[in-house]
Design an enzyme around this catalytic site. Structure first.
Site, PDB file in Angstrom:
ATOM      1  CE  LYS A 295      -1.359   1.837   3.669  1.00 54.20           C
ATOM      2  NZ  LYS A 295      -1.099   2.997   4.576  1.00 54.20           N
ATOM      3  CB  CYS A 365     -18.663   4.344   4.658  1.00 50.65           C
ATOM      4  SG  CYS A 365     -19.098   2.588   4.627  1.00 50.65           S
ATOM      5  CB  CYS A 372     -26.702   3.497   6.296  1.00 56.51           C
ATOM      6  SG  CYS A 372     -25.416   2.221   6.444  1.00 56.51           S
ATOM      7  CB  CYS A 375     -24.640   6.620   2.602  1.00 60.77           C
ATOM      8  SG  CYS A 375     -23.676   5.961   1.228  1.00 60.77           S
ATOM      9  CB  CYS A 381     -24.875   0.211  -0.137  1.00 67.26           C
ATOM     10  SG  CYS A 381     -23.517  -0.488   0.835  1.00 67.26           S
TER      11      CYS A 381
END
Length: 395
Positions: A295, A365, A372, A375, A381
């Site tokens: 990463k 999130c 939620c 969102c 989702c």
């Protein structure tokens, strides 16, 4: 006559008189017009045996045509005779007629829509050709191109076999939410930690140090630690000459600050001896440095060298990819998620997805309690759907 007084029907008249009239079979009918009467004439009269009685359904005008027609004998019944359908003999069979008493009902078949016919389309084409005959087609296209602004990237990625069919909607919604609400990564991410006044080689080294400190650490903590190091002139030489205890104090409270101080000491030795105090320009050599993972290597290549070599998957990208269904199978490690994403995600999005998902994971999130309700992806989702379904089952 008063309005409330109801007009007596034929049945009421017969019942009032007390006579019961039963239908009989007509044996013969005469062609004399004076013996044609309505059945209502039976009420109040003795009823001549030479008279012919007709139902009210047939008009007097139609009865006038009976003078020259020989009518066969037919039985009269108290029940209503169902009218027969009389088909009109037309070649195209588009219409049919039904004779109901004295009313003619016409039934029509559905004719295909003429708007879609080839004849109408050809006529419209000819009209358009004559209308735009004076203006060439190239000039029309140029005018349209001037009005439409070209987009930076296509809205649709054709041929992409993504694990979730609505992944593009997910991406657009996350972009919208990121534009509405800033995140810590926007101002204190690793790409913001380097000294903009330093030379390019020093900036690349500082980018690498910030990435090494950011592992399992919040951006605020990493940013503050980098500011303390920059006050001591953060270079490979200063880190080499700095005592370990002093370096640990400067890094605290970064997660695993003692291990990271040791890794920094080992890394600067390699950079000075092998890369002339610079950092490697490929992910393979970056991963070989102590304390540097895939990463960090891919993000460092994008930030320091401006090269996209892979997707930088941290805990936020790993979590969101599994929640949104962007991986074919649920993954347990970020490196598994990176491999799964790079199999299908378009290369043009690799450099964006890390910064986009990290900020989204920091604001909406979140790991423990995702918001939620705020969102835009709550209806598409998979994780939000499972969460609401679980709540309803508990209730």
């Amino acid at each position: 006559m008063a309005k409330n007084v109801k007009k007596l029907s034929l049945a009421n008249k017969l019942a009032k008189k007390g006579d019961v009239i039963k239908p009989t079979e007509i044996i013969g009918r005469h062609n004399r017009a004076d013996n044609v009467r309505d059945i209502e004439d039976l009420v109040g009269t003795s009823g001549s045996s030479n008279s012919i009685y007709f139902s009210p359904l047939q008009t007097r005008k139609q009865r006038g045509t009976l003078k020259n027609i020989n009518i066969k004998s037919e039985p009269l019944t108290p029940t209503r005779v169902v009218p027969k359908k009389i088909k009109n003999e037309v070649q195209d069979e588009l219409q049919s007629k039904i004779l109901m008493g004295s009313v003619m009902v016409v039934k029509c078949k559905v004719v295909p829509d003429a708007l879609n016919s080839s004849i109408r389309i050809d006529r419209i084409k000819k009209e358009l050709e004559t209308e735009f005959k004076q203006e060439p087609k190239q000039e029309i296209l140029q005018n349209i191109k001037k009005e439409i602004k070209p987009q930076k990237e296509p809205l649709l990625f054709l041929g992409v076999e993504a694990p979730h069919p609505l992944w593009q909607s997910h991406l657009e919604n996350i972009r919208t939410m990121r534009n509405r609400q800033p995140a810590p990564v926007d101002t204190m991410g690793c790409h913001r930690c380097a000294d903009p006044t330093a030379d390019p080689k020093t900036q690349r080294f500082q980018n690498l140090v910030a990435l090494m400190l950011s592992s399992q650490t919040k951006d605020q903590t990493t940013f503050e630690a980098m500011n303390r190091l920059k006050e001591r002139t953060l270079t490979t030489i200063t880190i080499k000459e700095m005592p370990v205890t002093e370096l640990e104090n400067l890094l605290h409270p970064v997660s695993f600050y003692k291990n990271k101080a040791k890794y920094l000491k080992q890394t600067v030795e390699i950079l000075i001896d092998k890369y002339d105090s610079d950092i490697p320009d490929n992910p393979k050599d970056l991963i070989a440095l102590p304390g540097v993972g895939p990463k960090m290597a891919h993000i460092c290549m994008a930030v320091a060298w401006n090269k996209v070599t892979g997707i930088g998957v941290d805990v936020h990208v790993h979590r969101l990819s599994n929640r949104l269904g962007w991986v074919l199978q649920p993954t347990k490690e970020p490196e598994q998620t990176r491999i799964g994403l790079e199999k299908w995600l378009p290369h043009s999005l690799w450099s964006e997805v890390n910064h986009l998902f990290v900020g989204f994971g920091q604001t909406i999130c979140t790991p423990l309690k995702p918001n939620c309700g705020e969102c835009l992806n709550k209806d598409i989702c998979p994780s939000a759907f499972k969460e609401t379904k679980a709540k309803k089952s508990k209730e």
